[in-house]
Design an enzyme around this catalytic site. Sequence first.
Site, PDB file in Angstrom:
ATOM      1  N   CYS A 122      31.785  39.026  36.427  1.00  0.00           N
ATOM      2  CA  CYS A 122      31.079  37.874  37.010  1.00  0.00           C
ATOM      3  C   CYS A 122      31.128  37.913  38.529  1.00  0.00           C
ATOM      4  O   CYS A 122      30.569  37.033  39.194  1.00  0.00           O
ATOM      5  CB  CYS A 122      31.695  36.568  36.529  1.00  0.00           C
ATOM      6  SG  CYS A 122      31.316  36.215  34.809  1.00  0.00           S
ATOM      7  N   ILE A 123      31.828  38.862  39.095  1.00  0.00           N
ATOM      8  CA  ILE A 123      32.016  38.874  40.544  1.00  0.00           C
ATOM      9  C   ILE A 123      31.294  40.072  41.160  1.00  0.00           C
ATOM     10  O   ILE A 123      31.422  41.179  40.676  1.00  0.00           O
ATOM     11  CB  ILE A 123      33.521  38.954  40.910  1.00  0.00           C
ATOM     12  CG1 ILE A 123      34.227  37.724  40.377  1.00  0.00           C
ATOM     13  CG2 ILE A 123      33.722  39.098  42.396  1.00  0.00           C
ATOM     14  CD1 ILE A 123      33.821  36.434  41.063  1.00  0.00           C
TER      15      ILE A 123
END
Lengths: 102, 155
Positions: A101-102
């Site tokens: 998600c990063i």
Amino acid sequence: MPEYIEKVKFDDEGYLENHEHWSEDLAKTMAEEEGIYDLTSRHLEVIYAIRGEFAEKGEAPTLRRLTKVHGFPTKELYQLFPGGPGKKAARIAGVKKPHGCI
Amino acid sequence: MDQSSKKIAIICSRGSLDGIYPALILANGARMEGMDAMLFFTFFGLEAITKDKMKNIQVATVGNPAMHIPTMLGGLPGMSKLATHMMMKEMDKLDIPHVDEFIEMLDDAGAEIYACKLAMDMFHLKQDDLDERVKGVLTVGEFYEKTDDAKVIFT
């Protein structure tokens, strides 16, 4: 159809099923599909960093890892792979879709 | 799926660790998908972009039932710091940057960062007090102009 494309299989989302079937020629073709018509040596540096980490961990690195560990500035990653650098770079690198998600 | 025509605006009004991070992560995720992303910090959310505060964002140990710390203990000196430290350690393992570095990363990724004018006035803040990556201070009207066809998320 050139031989380097003929034998490779893609999953439903267009990612290579087997990363060992990847070649630079294939990367060029896939890059064009992503709207990148000039796959430079800098693109390839990013791609080989992704492939290296995938071979080691079975997972594509997050964008932040590409910056922190491999030294590619965030800005440059967005310039090299416009419109979604994490996924585009992973697809062109012939590895599975990244799940970070990063 | 091509998301490049999508535009997302995220409003962050809280100044705790768990108030700020979802906004940062959603904005960054939008950019990673090729969407336009805009962040609007208001009220206590301004802490995330205020120079002398952004390095010291903490998790709330009082009034936060999900921490499972009795209120009396949560209020002891140092509890919030300790809980924050432990949480940041876990976040480091997941490649989640600290707030100041996250703001820098978002700016590099092309996300636009704005502050709320009314909240700035209320807290007597000037643009100089804010991180240099903040693109501007907006009134509500200006916020709506900018978010015209965007999806708005309030965290």
